[in-house]
Design an enzyme around this catalytic site. Structure first.
Site, PDB file in Angstrom:
ATOM      1  N   PHE B  49       3.194   4.938   2.759  1.00  0.00           N
ATOM      2  CA  PHE B  49       4.284   4.488   1.909  1.00  0.00           C
ATOM      3  C   PHE B  49       4.449   5.430   0.721  1.00  0.00           C
ATOM      4  O   PHE B  49       3.471   5.994   0.233  1.00  0.00           O
ATOM      5  CB  PHE B  49       3.997   3.072   1.394  1.00  0.00           C
ATOM      6  CG  PHE B  49       3.967   2.050   2.493  1.00  0.00           C
ATOM      7  CD1 PHE B  49       5.141   1.452   2.929  1.00  0.00           C
ATOM      8  CD2 PHE B  49       2.777   1.705   3.114  1.00  0.00           C
ATOM      9  CE1 PHE B  49       5.126   0.524   3.961  1.00  0.00           C
ATOM     10  CE2 PHE B  49       2.756   0.769   4.144  1.00  0.00           C
ATOM     11  CZ  PHE B  49       3.933   0.172   4.564  1.00  0.00           C
ATOM     12  N   GLU B  50       5.682   5.553   0.253  1.00  0.00           N
ATOM     13  CA  GLU B  50       5.944   6.419  -0.888  1.00  0.00           C
ATOM     14  C   GLU B  50       5.170   5.993  -2.132  1.00  0.00           C
ATOM     15  O   GLU B  50       4.940   6.777  -3.042  1.00  0.00           O
ATOM     16  CB  GLU B  50       7.432   6.422  -1.224  1.00  0.00           C
ATOM     17  CG  GLU B  50       7.930   5.073  -1.735  1.00  0.00           C
ATOM     18  CD  GLU B  50       9.417   5.081  -2.036  1.00  0.00           C
ATOM     19  OE1 GLU B  50       9.788   5.597  -3.087  1.00  0.00           O
ATOM     20  OE2 GLU B  50      10.195   4.578  -1.202  1.00  0.00           O
TER      21      GLU B  50
END
Lengths: 325, 254
Positions: B49-50
């Site tokens: 995930f970012e």
């Protein structure tokens, strides 16, 4: 920079001291996680206006500051809270009505801008956003930038790689550093001097803290310095960056705080309903923000049962099988 | 076996994920597609995930990329700076697949997730880039989720948030971007790919019960339908994994 040994104070004093009308600020956390909500509500309660907020993806905290009428300008990458609001509702409304000046960046650009501020360099390079309107379209005009010494003259600049073909990049975007007056971050643990520990993802909180002149930390637990220094590898925030330490259990509520509590799906759903109309949002503010004198009273409105239901499970760090429909 | 268009979408996207991919995903159906890809056919793919969570063990569906559920038993809980570095790092970047969504898309896979109307005085404001512009700038392949509607598949974007192939085969190079770009567009009706030569969108697959003509009618620009074939429907195994392992509470499948 502050080397005092005891920075503990109450939240209303910390906000009075470090957050003034027109300040440039940033808040920690990401969408529905570890936003410093107690401080956000205190800022709204003290009716502080004209703030300039720098945000990558502060969902809930950002939207409540917009709704509370505290912001004049917003530099932002993302305004949403996942499934509860794919676009934050008060934010959407304020931008569409033109009551909030907004300028768009990407998350990485904002991260690098905080990092540049933390490093003391005027800008950092990236390739992110080349060819897009994030570079072409400015939210703050050239004239406005010229007139305001707190804003760089350009939004972003594209340059040729000064090292030629080194690094396989012909062009780069330069993103300007951010320097805030105050950064407000909620952490799991801090000692009285401000040495602090974030559990779970730190997001960009550490860079935000280091890019700021002043820092207010709110914490779930006020820990002994002795305890914090037994495992210093787990700490991310050096005390000298911090000006105020405020002990606020449930300080991120209704957003989540890893290993302490989950986000409150019922609260966030209700918020989305209140936020739809100006009139109902006024009711919301009267009840949940102006109607209480501090965050303890605010969390008591939710009731023991609700708070118990979001309590983090020790194995996973979140509330297992929480009803999130 | 009965299934919903949403289930077909998630499975169609999951089939695009290859074993060994590092899958960047956002919220909602993209997260579900990444989970389904891992459980169905790409066990060695890595979900990240970012927000910085790498190889999250998703026992429950996260409702946002900062959901505490993404932090559980990861390999590393890094920062945003770490996450975006992974996408452009010369050793890891080439393996990253990004899953994105948007309000508007054009024939070259450029995306708008910022505004409808003028940027200065928008008729509708959306969330903005978040990490989308970064992902679109850096990664090797992007898979894009869209609702198939004429007003979303447009000749010209109101605002270009994230770079696709820009204006054609030379677009990214001229702008200074890396080699990768849009790979597939997965909608509630069909899967589109991009022509090797022109980088224009074409119809690759249409779902059972949908005709290529219907897809054309919902697309605001001409697309080639000559090579399109029908998507194989979800298998019982795919559906079982999606429903029972990925979203048992039906938080995203509805």
């Amino acid at each position: 920079m502050n080397t005092n040994s005891d920075k503990v104070m109450d939240l209303s004093e910390a906000v009075r001291r470090y957050v003034a009308e027109g300040c440039h600020i940033s808040i920690g956390g990401f969408t529905l996680n570890r936003n410093p909500m107690a401080a956000v509500y205190e800022i709204i309660r003290q009716r502080i206006k004209g703030l300039h907020l720098y945000a990558h993806s502060n969902g809930q905290g950002m939207d409540e500051l917009v709704g509370g009428g505290c912001l004049a300008k917003l530099e932002i990458a993302y305004g949403g809270t996942g499934r509860f609001a794919s676009t934050c509702i008060r934010f959407k409304k304020a931008v569409q009505e033109g009551s909030l000046q907004v300028e768009d960046y990407s998350n990485y650009q904002m991260t690098l801008r905080f990092l540049a501020g933390a490093m003391g360099v005027p800008f950092l390079p990236t390739r992110s956003g080349l060819g897009t309107d994030i570079i072409e379209k400015w939210g703050f005009s050239r004239e406005m930038r010229k007139a305001d010494p707190r804003l760089p003259d350009y939004k972003l600049r594209v340059v040729e790689n000064p090292f030629g073909s080194w690094g396989d990049a012909e062009k780069l975007v330069l993103v300007p550093a951010i320097h805030t007056d105050v950064a407000i971050v909620h952490v799991q643990k801090a000692d009285r001097q401000g040495t602090a520990r974030i559990e779970g993802l730190p997001f960009t909180d550490v860079e935000q803290i280091k890019a700021s002149k002043h820092v207010i930390l709110t914490c779930e637990e006020l820990a002994d310095t002795d305890e914090m220094r037994q495992n210093p590898d787990l700490n991310q925030i050096p005390f000298f960056c911090v000006d105020a330490v405020v002990h606020v259990p449930f300080g991120a509520y209704p957003t989540a705080c890893y290993r302490y509590y989950d986000y409150d799906p019922a609260y966030l759903s209700d918020y989305s309903k209140y936020a739809q109309k100006d009139e109902s949002f006024k009711t919301y503010l009267e009840k949940f923000v102006y109607g209480v004198s501090n965050h303890r009273e605010f969390s008591e409105l939710a009731g023991k049962e609700r708070l118990q239901s979001i309590k983090a499970d020790p194995r996973t760090g979140y509330a297992v099988n929480l009803d999130r429909r | 076996m009965d299934y919903s268009p949403r289930e077909m979408m998630a499975i169609a996207a999951a089939r695009e994920i290859r074993d060994g991919d590092i899958v960047f995903c956002g919220t909602g159906i993209s997260m579900l597609a990444a989970m389904a890809g891992k459980h169905i056919s790409a066990p060695n793919s890595v979900i990240f995930f970012e927000t910085g969570a790498i190889d999250s063990q998703l026992e429950e569906v996260p409702l946002a990329v900062a959901d505490p559920r993404v932090m559980f038993r990861t390999s590393v809980n890094g920062s945003l700076a770490d996450a975006f570095a992974t996408m452009q790092n010369r050793f890891t970047g080439a393996h990253v697949v990004g899953i994105l969504g948007a309000a508007q898309i054009d024939r070259y896979g450029n995306l708008n997730s910022t505004v409808i109307g003028d940027y200065e005085k928008p008729a509708v404001r959306f969330s903005g880039s978040g990490g989308a512009a970064d992902v679109a700038s850096f990664v090797n392949r992007t898979i894009i989720f869209m609702q198939h509607e004429k007003r979303k598949f447009v000749q010209k974007l109101d605002y270009m948030t994230s770079a696709g192939w820009l204006d054609g085969p030379e677009g990214r190079k001229n702008a200074g971007l890396g080699g990768g770009g849009p790979w597939a567009v997965v909608t509630n009706m069909a899967v589109m790919g991009f022509e090797e030569e022109t980088k224009e969108m074409y119809l690759r697959e249409y779902y059972p019960g949908v005709t290529p003509r219907q897809v054309l009618d919902k697309t605001g620009f001409e697309i080639d339908i000559s090579r399109a074939r029908e998507t194989p429907p979800p298998t019982p195994r795919e559906l079982k994994i999606l429903r029972e392992q990925c979203d048992p509470q039906k938080l995203i499948l509805g």
